[in-house]
Design a protein around this motif. Structure first.
Motif, PDB file in Angstrom:
ATOM      1  N   VAL A  73      12.232 -44.638   1.165  1.00 27.26           N
ATOM      2  CA  VAL A  73      12.083 -43.222   0.827  1.00 27.26           C
ATOM      3  C   VAL A  73      13.383 -42.468   1.061  1.00 27.26           C
ATOM      4  CG1 VAL A  73      11.008 -41.098   1.581  1.00 27.26           C
ATOM      5  CG2 VAL A  73       9.619 -43.072   1.136  1.00 27.26           C
ATOM      6  N   ARG A  74      14.021 -42.750   2.189  1.00 22.78           N
ATOM      7  CA  ARG A  74      15.258 -42.053   2.530  1.00 22.78           C
ATOM      8  C   ARG A  74      16.315 -42.274   1.460  1.00 22.78           C
ATOM      9  NH1 ARG A  74      13.708 -43.409   7.246  1.00 22.78           N
ATOM     10  NH2 ARG A  74      13.067 -41.579   8.394  1.00 22.78           N
ATOM     11  N   SER A  75      16.520 -43.538   1.127  1.00 20.36           N
ATOM     12  CA  SER A  75      17.581 -43.873   0.190  1.00 20.36           C
ATOM     13  C   SER A  75      17.308 -43.274  -1.191  1.00 20.36           C
ATOM     14  CB  SER A  75      17.710 -45.393   0.119  1.00 20.36           C
ATOM     15  OG  SER A  75      18.740 -45.746  -0.731  1.00 20.36           O
ATOM     16  N   VAL A  76      16.068 -43.379  -1.664  1.00 21.52           N
ATOM     17  CA  VAL A  76      15.773 -42.910  -3.025  1.00 21.52           C
ATOM     18  C   VAL A  76      15.817 -41.383  -3.111  1.00 21.52           C
ATOM     19  CG1 VAL A  76      14.018 -42.801  -4.840  1.00 21.52           C
ATOM     20  CG2 VAL A  76      14.412 -44.940  -3.628  1.00 21.52           C
ATOM     21  N   LEU A  77      15.246 -40.695  -2.136  1.00 25.72           N
ATOM     22  CA  LEU A  77      15.205 -39.232  -2.226  1.00 25.72           C
ATOM     23  C   LEU A  77      16.540 -38.579  -1.875  1.00 25.72           C
ATOM     24  CD1 LEU A  77      11.681 -38.215  -0.901  1.00 25.72           C
ATOM     25  CD2 LEU A  77      12.428 -38.644  -3.217  1.00 25.72           C
TER      26      LEU A  77
END
Lengths: 330, 340
Positions: free
Chosen positions: B246-250
Motif C-alpha cells: 500500500v505504501r509503495s503504490v499510494l
C-alpha cells in the motif's frame, strides 16, 4: 437590492405519520428550525449523514416538500417570491428560475425519449420558446456547453455512460436559464475519475452564467473542494455553517469535528485520529431532548440534555449551535 | 516460504451474452497470504466483483473460465483447485465455510422474511454440524462480539428492524461465525455514513487480528484501502495494472491510471489543488481496446507501442509491479543513469 437569493427563516418540514393500532398520530420533524441565507453567486454546500434532512431542505426550497413552519424567500433581483404560497403562473415562473439536478443519472432520464427531447422538455412545458427552430437552437447551445456531442442528441440515454448521463441531466436543468440550482448528490453515483470532470463542469458553468448552487452531498472532501460556504446538518437541524476553509481548518461543533476526523486518509502511515462517535443517528420520530447531538457527543455535559443550544454567530460569517463552542478546543 | 492461502493465476472470466462473449476479467494473478489484507481497487466495471466471486465459483451460469485459469486454496493442509470443483458438497466446503463473503448492501443479502437468528443458525448448522441450541449460542456470541447491543433480542428480529450500520455488523457476524480462513469484503462500507464506516473498519481490523484470517477487500475508495490494506492491486477493465505494498503504490504510483486516480480524488489537506479528471470514459467491455487497455485515456501514450502491444507486469521495486510501457521506459533510463 438584496444580495440573498434564498433566505430561510424558522423553516420546518413536518410529516404526519399515522402509526400504531389505534391510528395514533405522530409527527416527524424532518427539518426543523432552519435559519440560513444563500447569497447570490455562492456555491453553498450542505453536508450530513443519511437521514439528516439534507434532501428535504433542498426540496423545500424548490417547493417540492411541504413547508409546515417558517418562510422561504427567493429573490433573484428581478422578482421576489414567497416560496410557501406560490401557485399557478407564479409557481411556473419560479420553477424556471430554480431547478434541480438529481442524484442518479440512470433513474433521472426517461429511456424512451431521445436526448434532444429530454433536454427540450422544460422549454416545451414552460412554453419558453416561440417555435421549434428556437428550441433546437437552444438545446444545441446548452448541449455543447455541457460538452455533449451534437450527434448524441438523436440517441437514447441507454447508449451513454454515467458521466455523460449526468451531463445530460445538467443540460436539462440549465436549458430554461435558471439562476438557482439544487444539486442533490449529483456526483455520488459516479466514479472518481468522472466525478472530478462533473465537478469542474459545474464550477465553470457557475462562473459563466453567474449561477447559485445548493450542493448537497455526504462526501466532505468533495464539498471541501467546490463550495464557498458549507452548512452541516444533523437530525433535521443545521449545527454549523461557515466559509469553506474556516469550517475545515477549525470546526467549532463537535459533530463537524467528528465527521472530518472520520474521513479515511490517503496516507497509509497516517495514524487514524477518528473521533469515535458512539451509536448511530437517533430516530427523527423521537429526537433527543436539548441538543440533538448530546447522545453521541464526546463533550456532552448535563446542560446539553436539558437546553437546546441557540443558533449564534461565533466568528465572522461562522455560525454554530453548541453551548460550549467557545470553550471546546476541537 | 509459507504457501499463500490463496493463489490466483491467469484468471480469465468471460460471459456468454446475446451480444457475444464478453471478457470481464483478463489474466489476473495475485496471492493472498494468511492474515493478509489485499485491497482490490478499481472503478465500476473493472472486474473487481467478478474476480472475487470466482474465488467461490459464484459467478452466473453463463460464465466461462479461461483454460489456463487456476485458483488454489490452501486450507487445513489441503490444496483445493477451486475452479475444478463441481460437486455441491465440495463447493459447500468453500462457500461460507473456508471462504466467506460480506456484500455491499446488507438489506439485499439477508432474506427479509426470516429472522436474523434463523439465517445465522442455518449457516452454522450447515458448516459446523452443531445442534440448534449450540448454533443459537454461537450466533448470539458472535452478534455481541461485533458490537450489537442486546444480542439475544436482535437474534429474533428481522433485518428491516435494524439500522444500516447494525445490518452491516450482523452481516459481518454471520460471515465470521464459521471462522473462515478468507473473508471477501465487497464494498462493505460504501453504503454507510463516514462515522459508521469508521466504526465498521475498526471492527474488521480487530477481527483480523483476533481470528488471523485474510481479507480480500474490494473498494473504489483509496482512502479506505490506505487505512486497512497491506497490499493493493489496481484493476482497470478486467486487467490488473499495478500491484504492490500500500505504501509503495499510494506514495509512489507508477501506472498512469493509478496516478490519474490519485489526482482526481479531492484531498482535504490541500483544498486549493485542482481536481484533474481522467479524460474520456471507460470503454465498453464489448469493445476492449487492443494493446494496453488503458491507452485510449492515457496521458503517457507512446505512439506505435501502447495501442499494439500488451504490456506485461514488470517489477518496479521489491514487491511493486506495474504493467505499463511508459513506466518501464522511465525505469530503464533511471537504472542506466544509476549504472553510468
Amino acid at each position: 437590492m438584496s444580495e440573498n437569493i434564498v433566505s430561510i427563516k424558522g423553516l420546518g418540514v413536518h410529516y404526519p405519520i399515522v402509526g400504531g393500532w389505534f391510528g395514533e398520530k405522530k409527527i416527524v420533524k424532518a427539518v426543523d428550525n432552519i435559519n440560513i441565507d444563500i447569497k447570490r453567486g455562492q456555491f453553498f454546500g450542505l453536508v450530513g449523514e443519511s437521514g439528516s434532512g439534507k434532501t428535504t431542505l433542498g426540496r423545500a426550497i424548490l417547493q417540492a416538500a411541504p413547508i409546515s413552519k417558517g418562510e422561504i424567500t427567493f429573490n433573484d433581483g428581478e422578482r421576489k417570491f414567497d416560496v410557501k404560497s406560490l401557485k399557478n403562473q407564479d409557481l411556473l415562473d419560479f420553477r424556471r428560475r430554480a431547478q434541480l439536478i438529481f442524484q442518479d443519472p440512470y433513474a433521472a432520464l426517461s429511456p424512451r425519449m431521445t436526448v434532444r427531447d429530454i433536454i427540450a422538455e422544460p422549454l416545451e412545458v414552460m412554453k419558453l420558446t416561440e417555435n421549434k427552430e428556437e428550441t433546437n437552437q437552444r438545446v444545441r447551445d446548452i448541449a455543447s456547453e455541457c460538452r455533449l456531442n451534437i450527434e448524441h442528441l438523436r440517441r437514447f440515454p441507454h447508449a451513454f455512460s454515467g458521466g455523460q448521463r449526468q451531463r445530460i441531466s445538467i443540460a436539462r436543468a440549465l436549458v430554461a436559464n435558471p439562476d438557482f440550482l439544487v444539486a442533490d448528490e449529483s456526483v455520488a453515483a459516479l466514479d472518481v475519475s468522472i466525478q472530478a470532470d462533473i465537478l469542474n463542469l459545474l464550477k465553470s458553468l457557475q462562473k459563466e452564467h453567474g449561477l447559485t448552487f445548493l450542493f448537497i452531498s455526504h462526501d466532505l472532501s468533495v464539498v471541501a473542494h467546490v463550495c464557498d460556504v458549507v452548512a452541516v446538518m444533523y437530525l433535521g437541524q443545521i449545527v454549523e455553517m461557515a466559509p469553506n476553509k474556516a469550517l475545515f481548518r477549525k470546526p467549532r461543533h463537535p459533530y463537524t469535528a467528528a465527521l472530518l476526523s472520520a474521513i479515511p486518509s490517503l496516507d497509509p502511515d497516517a495514524e487514524s485520529q477518528a473521533i469515535k462517535l458512539e451509536g448511530e443517528i437517533p430516530s427523527p420520530l423521537s429526537p433527543p431532548s436539548g441538543c440533538r447531538f448530546h447522545t453521541r457527543c464526546p463533550h456532552a455535559k448535563p446542560r446539553c440534555s436539558e437546553e437546546a443550544p441557540e443558533w449564534r454567530q461565533i466568528d465572522e460569517e461562522h455560525f454554530v449551535s453548541c453551548h460550549f463552542a467557545d470553550e471546546l478546543n476541537l | 516460504m509459507v504457501a499463500p492461502l490463496v493463489s490466483v493465476r491467469d484468471l480469465t472470466v468471460q460471459f456468454n451474452t446475446d451480444e457475444g462473449r464478453i471478457t470481464a476479467v483478463n489474466k489476473v494473478s495475485f496471492d493472498i497470504g494468511p492474515g493478509e489484507v489485499l485491497g482490490l481497487v478499481g472503478e465500476s466495471g473493472s472486474g473487481k466483483s467478478v474476480t472475487a466471486k470466482s474465488l467461490m465459483k459464484l459467478n452466473a451460469g453463463n460464465t466461462v473460465y479461461g483454460p489456463d485459469s487456476k485458483i488454489t486454496l490452501n486450507v487445513d493442509d489441503k490444496e483445493i483447485d477451486v475452479l475444478s470443483l463441481t460437486k455441491p458438497e465440495d463447493l459447500l466446503y468453500i462457500r461460507g465455510g473456508a471462504v466467506s463473503m460480506v456484500f455491499q448492501e446488507p438489506m439485499a443479502s439477508f432474506a427479509p422474511a426470516l429472522t436474523i437468528g434463523k439465517q445465522m443458525s442455518e449457516t452454522l448448522r450447515l458448516h459446523l454440524k452443531v445442534s440448534k441450541k449450540e448454533a443459537k449460542s454461537i450466533a448470539i456470541d458472535m452478534l455481541a462480539r461485533v458490537g450489537i447491543s442486546d444480542a439475544p433480542t436482535r437474534f429474533d428480529q428481522y433485518v428491516f428492524e435494524l439500522s444500516g450500520g447494525m445490518r452491516q455488523r450482523a452481516m459481518i457476524a454471520m460471515a465470521l461465525s464459521t471462522k473462515p480462513k478468507l473473508l471477501i469484503a465487497d464494498e462493505p462500507t460504501t453504503a454507510l455514513d463516514v462515522t459508521i464506516q469508521a466504526q465498521v473498519l475498526d471492527l474488521m481490523q480487530d477481527l483480523v487480528e483476533e481470528y488471523q484470517m485474510a481479507i480480500l477487500f474490494i473498494t473504489h475508495d483509496l482512502g479506505v484501502i490506505a487505512q486497512v490494506a497491506d497490499r493493493i492491486t489496481v484493476m482497470y477493465l478486467g486487467q490488473h495494472v499495478e500491484t504492490g505494498s500500500v505504501r509503495s503504490v499510494l506514495n509512489n504510483p507508477q501506472h498512469p491510471y493509478t496516478k490519474g486516480l490519485m489526482k482526481a480524488i479531492p484531498k482535504l489537506d490541500d483544498l486549493d489543488a485542482p481536481l484533474t479528471p481522467i479524460p474520456g470514459d471507460i470503454p465498453s467491455p464489448l469493445e476492449r481496446p487492443n494493446g494496453c487497455v488503458f491507452h485510449t485515456r492515457c496521458s503517457e501514450f507512446i505512439e506505435g507501442q501502447c495501442s499494439i502491444n500488451e504490456p506485461e507486469m514488470k517489477l518496479v521495486t521489491n514487491e511493486h509491479d506495474v504493467a505499463c510501457f511508459a513506466a518501464e521506459k522511465l525505469l530503464n533510463s533511471n537504472t542506466q543513469e544509476a549504472t553510468s
